[in-house]
Scaffold this active site. Structure first.
Site, mmCIF file in Angstrom:
data_model
loop_
_atom_site.group_PDB
_atom_site.id
_atom_site.type_symbol
_atom_site.label_atom_id
_atom_site.label_comp_id
_atom_site.label_asym_id
_atom_site.label_seq_id
_atom_site.Cartn_x
_atom_site.Cartn_y
_atom_site.Cartn_z
ATOM 1 N N SER A 123 0.828 -1.212 0.000
ATOM 2 C CA SER A 123 0.000 0.000 0.000
ATOM 3 C C SER A 123 0.857 1.254 0.000
ATOM 4 O O SER A 123 0.395 2.330 -0.379
ATOM 5 C CB SER A 123 -0.847 0.069 1.265
ATOM 6 N N HIS A 144 -0.885 -2.180 -6.923
ATOM 7 C CA HIS A 144 -1.679 -1.945 -5.718
ATOM 8 C C HIS A 144 -3.180 -1.964 -5.998
ATOM 9 O O HIS A 144 -3.683 -1.117 -6.736
ATOM 10 C CB HIS A 144 -1.255 -0.592 -5.118
ATOM 11 N N GLU A 156 -2.920 0.605 -9.039
ATOM 12 C CA GLU A 156 -1.799 1.528 -9.232
ATOM 13 C C GLU A 156 -0.591 0.708 -9.675
ATOM 14 O O GLU A 156 -0.146 -0.198 -8.957
ATOM 15 C CB GLU A 156 -1.472 2.245 -7.919
ATOM 16 N N ASN A 195 -3.377 6.312 -1.529
ATOM 17 C CA ASN A 195 -3.165 6.363 -0.078
ATOM 18 C C ASN A 195 -2.495 7.659 0.362
ATOM 19 O O ASN A 195 -2.743 8.145 1.457
ATOM 20 C CB ASN A 195 -2.340 5.155 0.391
HETATM 21 N N1 CAA Z 1 -17.685 -10.246 -3.512
HETATM 22 C C1 CAA Z 1 -18.645 -10.083 -4.436
HETATM 23 N N2 CAA Z 1 -19.600 -9.138 -4.346
HETATM 24 C C2 CAA Z 1 -19.584 -8.342 -3.236
HETATM 25 C C3 CAA Z 1 -18.603 -8.461 -2.226
HETATM 26 C C4 CAA Z 1 -17.613 -9.470 -2.403
HETATM 27 N N3 CAA Z 1 -16.627 -9.668 -1.513
HETATM 28 N N4 CAA Z 1 -18.830 -7.526 -1.270
HETATM 29 C C5 CAA Z 1 -19.910 -6.836 -1.646
HETATM 30 N N5 CAA Z 1 -20.367 -7.332 -2.829
HETATM 31 C C6 CAA Z 1 -21.515 -6.861 -3.613
HETATM 32 C C7 CAA Z 1 -22.800 -7.014 -2.844
HETATM 33 O O1 CAA Z 1 -23.300 -8.316 -3.012
HETATM 34 C C8 CAA Z 1 -23.674 -5.958 -3.505
HETATM 35 O O2 CAA Z 1 -24.113 -6.411 -4.785
HETATM 36 P P1 CAA Z 1 -25.476 -5.830 -5.461
HETATM 37 O O3 CAA Z 1 -25.269 -4.379 -5.682
HETATM 38 O O4 CAA Z 1 -25.566 -6.603 -6.726
HETATM 39 O O5 CAA Z 1 -26.538 -6.154 -4.467
HETATM 40 C C9 CAA Z 1 -22.694 -4.834 -3.772
HETATM 41 O O6 CAA Z 1 -21.399 -5.438 -3.779
HETATM 42 C C10 CAA Z 1 -22.758 -3.776 -2.716
HETATM 43 O O7 CAA Z 1 -22.539 -4.370 -1.433
HETATM 44 P P2 CAA Z 1 -23.427 -4.069 -0.140
HETATM 45 O O8 CAA Z 1 -24.849 -3.840 -0.525
HETATM 46 O O9 CAA Z 1 -23.127 -5.134 0.859
HETATM 47 O O10 CAA Z 1 -22.862 -2.741 0.535
HETATM 48 P P3 CAA Z 1 -22.431 -1.356 -0.130
HETATM 49 O O11 CAA Z 1 -23.368 -0.864 -1.140
HETATM 50 O O12 CAA Z 1 -22.055 -0.427 0.972
HETATM 51 O O13 CAA Z 1 -21.069 -1.710 -0.872
HETATM 52 C C11 CAA Z 1 -18.722 -1.555 -0.677
HETATM 53 C C12 CAA Z 1 -19.979 -2.246 -0.170
HETATM 54 C C13 CAA Z 1 -18.560 -1.828 -2.146
HETATM 55 C C14 CAA Z 1 -17.556 -2.136 0.091
HETATM 56 C C15 CAA Z 1 -18.893 0.010 -0.432
HETATM 57 O O14 CAA Z 1 -19.253 0.256 0.897
HETATM 58 C C16 CAA Z 1 -17.658 0.816 -0.750
HETATM 59 O O15 CAA Z 1 -17.424 1.184 -1.872
HETATM 60 N N6 CAA Z 1 -16.888 1.168 0.307
HETATM 61 C C17 CAA Z 1 -15.668 1.933 0.167
HETATM 62 C C18 CAA Z 1 -14.527 1.004 -0.089
HETATM 63 C C19 CAA Z 1 -13.228 1.745 -0.229
HETATM 64 O O16 CAA Z 1 -13.134 2.956 -0.105
HETATM 65 N N7 CAA Z 1 -12.160 0.961 -0.479
HETATM 66 C C20 CAA Z 1 -10.806 1.466 -0.537
HETATM 67 C C21 CAA Z 1 -10.157 1.228 0.784
HETATM 68 S S1 CAA Z 1 -8.509 1.846 0.876
HETATM 69 C C22 CAA Z 1 -7.558 0.574 0.355
HETATM 70 O O17 CAA Z 1 -7.972 -0.501 0.074
HETATM 71 C C23 CAA Z 1 -6.120 0.940 0.205
HETATM 72 C C24 CAA Z 1 -5.169 0.231 1.036
HETATM 73 O O18 CAA Z 1 -4.033 0.204 0.663
HETATM 74 C C25 CAA Z 1 -5.531 -0.346 2.351
#
Ligand code: CAA
Length: 383
Positions: A123, A144, A156, A195
């Site tokens: 990350s 990434h 990335e 990040n």
């Molecule tokens: N596999 C397959 N499908 C999945 C899944 C998985 N693991 N997790 C969720 N889904 C699907 C759900 O089934 C749902 O599908 P439908 O729309 O067809 O019903 C859809 O994704 C949306 O899920 P939820 O309804 O459960 O919840 P949500 O609308 O809040 O979406 C989320 C969940 C996509 C995680 C959303 O909350 C989101 O975008 N969150 C922000 C995530 C983010 O910012 N990530 C970056 C983090 S920073 C990082 O990663 C960097 C690092 O270096 C650490």
């Protein structure tokens, strides 16, 4: 080698990121070896991939044939040497510790075929530094992904000090083939683009915990209506340990301001790391936390977070880490759940509005990281 020659991918690390990335590669048609240090970790990763594919199949987003075909190309393994012996492309996603990454890369260099590209999902950590553990730095790249990897589009692709253009171009084409949005990071720098731009928000969270108010729920409640996951919930989702390691690294290489507060460290020490342990800032034992919107603080709003993002993004331009604000926006819009990048937002909200928000934050928390840049003050970046 060309991207078309890549058939076998080895995924080293089967945790949250490793299994998600492996799932993406399977959907892109690759044969994937999933490797971790113990069978139980491999099994957990395999179960995670299957659960994701089950979800996609139930929703009709993956046909039964594609489901069977993808799982048939997945090979679980514990022995590292055997895992990478036929690999054309290796992706590492082990814990964020430089010494560990270097020892893994030394082994990958020893056991993977000479033509194989070695990619790190780190990350934050320097790709140039990781590459020093190998005899093929021209084939070492940053790669990434974002959590959850199966849904987040950004990859990335980072050029280390000695990475060849050929390695970058192959990695870029593979990311396209697995239907991601690759963004090339031209200069190896802490946190790359996504990040780095979000790190000041982590710093704010750390300082709010130290101040003792507002509470995580009061803060998140103010932001939840405009974000898929507000900051405290997102940190819980990704892992408090991951956030703390990132801040620690930033405090060593970028600014001492990033040293995690004692209040944040107390979560790490207690072992309450968020979703993966069932408890962090929130209780996850019954699934996603219900945030009570009526508790919203009036002290902070989304423009404070956007101001921090825009200001940090201007530093990427000033430091030559990225030269095109559109590429920064592309990365920021595809790494998380936001539809817009910081520069488009700044243009529509107004730089003067955001500058005032940033100055408010700096008055509250007089940190160097929150000082407005020249570019932020000039407010003239157009996208
Ligand atoms: N596999 C397959 N499908 C999945 C899944 C998985 N693991 N997790 C969720 N889904 C699907 C759900 O089934 C749902 O599908 P439908 O729309 O067809 O019903 C859809 O994704 C949306 O899920 P939820 O309804 O459960 O919840 P949500 O609308 O809040 O979406 C989320 C969940 C996509 C995680 C959303 O909350 C989101 O975008 N969150 C922000 C995530 C983010 O910012 N990530 C970056 C983090 S920073 C990082 O990663 C960097 C690092 O270096 C650490």
């Amino acid at each position: 080698m060309k991207a078309e020659d890549v058939k076998n991918i080895a995924m080293i690390g089967a945790g949250d990121m490793g299994h998600g990335i492996a799932a993406c590669c399977l959907m892109g048609g690759y044969r994937v070896v999933l490797r971790d240090i113990e069978q139980k970790f491999v099994d957990k990763g395999m179960a995670g991939i299957k659960a994701s594919f089950d979800k996609l199949k139930e929703k009709g987003k993956m046909s039964p044939e594609a489901y069977t075909d993808a799982l048939a190309r997945l090979i679980p393994m514990v022995d590292l040497q055997a895992a990478v012996k036929d690999a054309d492309f290796v992706i590492e996603a082990v814990p964020e510790k430089l010494d560990l990454k270097k020892s893994v890369f030394a082994d990958l260099d020893k056991y993977a075929p000479k033509h194989a590209i070695l990619a790190s999902n780190t990350s934050n950590i320097s790709i140039t530094e990781i590459a020093t553990a190998t005899s093929r730095p021209e084939k070492v790249i940053g790669y990434h992904f974002f959590n959850p990897a199966i849904l987040m589009k950004l990859v990335e692709v980072t050029k280390g000090g000695k990475t060849s253009d050929e390695s970058i171009s192959i990695a870029y084409d593979i990311a396209k083939k697995i239907r991601k949005v690759p963004v090339i990071v031209k200069k190896d720098s802490p946190g790359f683009i996504y990040n780095r731009v979000n790190e000041p928000t982590l710093l704010l969270v750390s300082k709010i915990l130290e101040a003792g108010h507002p509470t995580p729920e009061e803060f998140d409640a103010a932001l939840k209506p405009v974000m898929p996951m507000p900051p405290f919930e997102l940190i819980d989702y990704v892992g408090i340990d991951i956030a703390v390691h990132g801040m620690d690294y930033f405090s060593q290489v970028l600014s001492k301001d990033y040293k995690p507060s004692e209040a944040l460290m107390s979560y790490l020490k207690s072992g309450n790391l968020g979703k993966k342990t069932g408890k962090g800032f929130y209780d996850w034992s019954k699934g996603r936390p219900a945030i009570d919107l009526s508790k919203a603080t009036r002290e902070f709003d989304v423009n404070h977070l956007i101001a921090l993002q825009v200001n940090e993004a201007t530093k990427l331009l000033e430091e030559g880490i990225a030269d095109d604000p559109k590429e920064i926006d592309l990365a920021m819009a595809n790494g998380g759940g936001s539809p817009f990048g910081p520069f488009v937002l700044a243009q529509s909200i107004g730089y003067n509005v955001l500058l005032a928000k940033l100055e408010e934050l700096h008055t509250k928390f007089p940190l160097d990281v929150f000082v407005p840049t020249k570019t932020m003050k000039a407010g003239n970046i157009k996208v």
